[in-house]
Structures are given as C-alpha cells and as structure tokens.
Design a protein around this motif. Structure first.
Motif, mmCIF file in Angstrom:
data_model
loop_
_atom_site.group_PDB
_atom_site.id
_atom_site.type_symbol
_atom_site.label_atom_id
_atom_site.label_comp_id
_atom_site.label_asym_id
_atom_site.label_seq_id
_atom_site.Cartn_x
_atom_site.Cartn_y
_atom_site.Cartn_z
ATOM 1 N N GLU A 1 13.010 0.709 11.029
ATOM 2 C CA GLU A 1 13.768 0.292 12.073
ATOM 3 C C GLU A 1 13.619 -1.443 12.443
ATOM 4 O OE1 GLU A 1 14.320 2.850 15.390
ATOM 5 O OE2 GLU A 1 15.039 4.529 14.165
ATOM 6 N N ASP A 2 12.321 -1.832 12.568
ATOM 7 C CA ASP A 2 12.028 -3.152 13.160
ATOM 8 C C ASP A 2 12.534 -4.173 11.924
ATOM 9 O OD1 ASP A 2 11.307 -2.378 15.428
ATOM 10 O OD2 ASP A 2 9.166 -3.148 15.224
ATOM 11 N N ASN A 3 12.142 -3.575 10.638
ATOM 12 C CA ASN A 3 12.416 -4.797 9.544
ATOM 13 C C ASN A 3 13.928 -4.561 9.268
ATOM 14 O OD1 ASN A 3 10.173 -5.690 8.242
ATOM 15 N ND2 ASN A 3 9.261 -3.525 8.362
ATOM 16 N N LEU A 4 14.551 -3.490 9.199
ATOM 17 C CA LEU A 4 16.025 -3.601 9.103
ATOM 18 C C LEU A 4 16.822 -4.332 10.215
ATOM 19 C CD1 LEU A 4 16.907 0.451 8.215
ATOM 20 C CD2 LEU A 4 16.962 -1.577 6.783
ATOM 21 N N ARG A 5 16.314 -4.210 11.387
ATOM 22 C CA ARG A 5 16.763 -5.134 12.427
ATOM 23 C C ARG A 5 16.571 -6.548 12.082
ATOM 24 N NH1 ARG A 5 15.020 -0.850 16.361
ATOM 25 N NH2 ARG A 5 17.005 0.451 16.852
ATOM 26 N N ILE A 6 15.422 -6.967 11.684
ATOM 27 C CA ILE A 6 15.137 -8.360 11.694
ATOM 28 C C ILE A 6 16.018 -8.904 10.371
ATOM 29 C CG2 ILE A 6 13.638 -9.932 10.676
ATOM 30 C CD1 ILE A 6 11.381 -8.224 12.224
ATOM 31 N N GLN A 7 16.178 -8.137 9.204
ATOM 32 C CA GLN A 7 16.850 -8.335 8.176
ATOM 33 C C GLN A 7 18.546 -8.766 8.376
ATOM 34 O OE1 GLN A 7 13.504 -6.180 5.492
ATOM 35 N NE2 GLN A 7 15.755 -5.413 5.431
ATOM 36 N N LEU A 8 18.933 -7.814 8.973
ATOM 37 C CA LEU A 8 20.599 -7.578 9.163
ATOM 38 C C LEU A 8 20.603 -8.804 10.181
ATOM 39 C CD1 LEU A 8 20.679 -3.816 9.936
ATOM 40 C CD2 LEU A 8 21.937 -5.080 8.066
ATOM 41 N N SER A 9 19.981 -9.133 11.066
ATOM 42 C CA SER A 9 20.154 -10.294 12.133
ATOM 43 C C SER A 9 20.105 -11.648 11.446
ATOM 44 C CB SER A 9 19.178 -9.973 13.247
ATOM 45 O OG SER A 9 19.188 -10.903 14.289
ATOM 46 N N VAL A 10 18.980 -11.751 10.804
ATOM 47 C CA VAL A 10 18.882 -13.200 10.125
ATOM 48 C C VAL A 10 19.711 -13.396 9.065
ATOM 49 C CG1 VAL A 10 17.014 -14.500 9.032
ATOM 50 C CG2 VAL A 10 16.428 -13.191 10.795
ATOM 51 N N VAL A 11 19.851 -12.422 7.951
ATOM 52 C CA VAL A 11 20.870 -12.789 6.899
ATOM 53 C C VAL A 11 22.361 -12.853 7.446
ATOM 54 C CG1 VAL A 11 21.555 -11.983 4.682
ATOM 55 C CG2 VAL A 11 19.234 -11.703 5.633
#
Length: 330
Positions: A104-114
């Motif tokens: 979940e942390d990695n999904l949130r970071i990626q979705l947010s930044v990209v």
C-alpha cells in the motif's frame, strides 16, 4: 571538528559514442523523490555533479503518499524532470512480516508522484523499480520481456506487485498522454546510505554488520540464512546513479530497462568476501531451515550496455568502501 564521512563521487562521463541530443535541458531542475534513501541520495549526488539543480523534500516536509499535497508541490516548483526513487524497501524478513505496508505505501507513493507529475506538466520522469518484478523462475539472464510471464517470489510478492503497477502506470501515461516517462529496474544495490538495521536490511549490509559484530565479540561462528547457493548480482549505487543520468538523457522507450553489471555470484562467495573485508576470523555456518528466496536473479543488461553504460566500481572495492562508510557513521 567532525570528520567528513560523506561519500566521494567519482565523475562518470557520458559515453562518447552515445548518439542524439539530450532529452534534458542543461542545466535541468530535477526533483529527486526519496533523496535520503540509498538510491535517491546517489542519484542526487550524480545529478548535482553533472551540473543540474536538484530539488528535494523530506517526509517531514512532504508525505509523497498524500496525492493532493504532492501535486500542489510539483505544480509550484515545475521541475524539468522527476526521479521517483522513493519507496518502502526491505529484505526477506521485512517483506514477509509487513506485506500490507510494502504494497500500500508503494502504491500510494507511485500513484501520487506519477499522476502529480502529469498534472504539473513535468516533461520527463524516471520511475525506479526492482528486479524482484520478474518471475521467480525466469530464464537467466532475465530479459525485460520476462515481465508477467510467471509466478513471483512469494517472500516479496506484495512489493513486486506494487512495482509492476508502477511500470504499468508509467506505460499508461506514455500511451494515453504521450508522456516521456520511463521505468528502470536496478539489480541488488549497495553503497553509502544503505540500511544496516538487521531487521529490515538487504543481504549485503546485513552481512557487513553481522561479520563486524561477530569480530568485535570474538564470536566463533556466524550463522546465515539458507544454503548459500542462490546467486545474486550486486551494483554500487554510484554506478546506478550514473545509469539513471544516462537514461534521463538518452532513453525514451516503453517498458522497463534493466540496470545491472551482468555478473552474479553465490551468496556463500559474497559472505566470504565480506568476512575478508571485515577481518572476521571465525566460521560461517548455514541455517538451511530458513528460506533462500529466488534461486538466481541475474539481469540481462543489453539495452543499457547498448547506450554505452559500463559499471565503474568493482564489487570487493565497493564493499570495502561501504564498510568504511558505515564505520565512520556508526
């Protein structure tokens, strides 16, 4: 006065035969997400050495899991490029214990930044994943087109799926919006800035700390997980950073590109090198009741090599320098 223990960067020039104009302005303003981590710190050093302006924000200033704040930040600073090196990372034990957070942390970071980069009209983005995206039993060396052709290694499946989602997201922005966003998958990394916490670290820093502490305690033996037979490829973070700079300047294709050295060795041999570097004199034993993980993970680096990339740091030299850095820090 305290000693300067910051890593010294050896300049790596761009290959002379690399064709075509750069995809980055010179100098460029580049936001490095995750600049305090192992990879992000090395990328920031590399880009600054190349004359670029590096923009950073710590987690206390900007939580990259917060999509609205991340988008607002990117709209405000308007960088020429983003390097997404921020991630929740760890070794076998951490991945097995906290799969929810790794997913979940990695999904949130990626979705947010990209998504934030697209909304802010950032022209270039480099997403950094991991070689664990590939099937556990993929043909060796692992080509980029091995992605999604088989089952993943169960011990880090949650993390791998998050990174695969990041690749898919980048490709989606390329195909739907024509974005010049790319993905790169580094092999196992090490170097200054690594995590030496035995509960969450990867294999190489864990070995360095284990052997150092065993030497300090005059322990008769060090017991390591598994059989020692799995083979792994290791690349120094300064070499990874040089590869990232090259990709930002020259690479613009869909799908991931592997970053590695093209050579691997058994974990047992790696342990012997670390024992020698740390001057530990005792025995090495293996707890075969513990998991080995993926049997072999060697990346095919043809695409990167064709761009002119060649690693500069030899493994033993890199391990010795990393050990010295850790001793200076701790």
């Amino acid at each position: 006065m305290t000693a300067d223990t910051s890593p010294k960067l050896t300049p790596v020039s761009e290959p002379e035969h690399t064709p075509g104009p750069s995809l980055l302005p010179r100098p460029a303003r580049i936001f490095v997400a995750g600049h305090r981590g192992l990879v992000g710190s090395a990328v920031a050093r590399r880009l600054e050495a190349d004359g670029h302006e590096v923009l950073t924000r710590g987690r206390d200033q900007l939580d990259l899991r917060d999509a609205a704040r991340t988008e607002a930040f990117l709209r405000d600073v308007r960088p020429d490029a983003v390097v997404l090196a921020a991630a929740k990372v760890g070794g076998i034990m951490a991945n097995s214990t906290y799969p929810v957070q790794f997913l979940e942390d990695n999904l949130r970071i990626q979705l947010s930044v990209v998504a934030g980069a697209h909304s802010a009209d950032v022209p270039r983005l480099l997403f950094l994943g991991s070689s664990c995206i590939y099937p556990k039993l993929a043909d060796q060396p692992i080509r980029e087109d091995s992605l999604l052709t088989g089952a993943l290694e169960p011990t880090n499946e949650a993390y791998a799926i998050a990174k695969i989602a990041g690749i898919t997201q980048v490709n989606a922005y390329r195909s739907q919006y024509g974005r010049s966003y790319i993905s790169a998958m580094p092999t196992n990394l090490y170097g200054p800035g690594d995590n030496f916490d035995l509960a969450t670290s990867h294999v190489l820093p864990a070995l360095i700390r284990r052997f150092h502490e065993a030497r300090e305690a005059d322990a008769a033996q060090v017991t390591l997980w598994g059989t020692g037979t799995p083979r792994r490829e290791f690349l120094h973070v300064d070499d990874v950073a040089a590869a990232c700079a090259l990709l930002l300047n020259r690479y613009d294709e869909p799908g991931p590109v592997n970053i590695g050295c093209g050579e691997d060795l058994p974990i047992s041999e790696l342990a012997s090198i670390v024992r020698e570097v740390t001057a530990y004199q005792g025995e090495i034993t293996w707890d075969t009741t513990k998991p080995d993980g993926t049997p072999r993970k060697l990346l095919d680096v043809t695409r990167l090599t064709e761009l002119g990339f060649k690693p500069a740091v030899e493994l033993r030299d890199g391990i010795a320098a990393t050990y010295e850095w850790w001793l200076n820090q701790h």
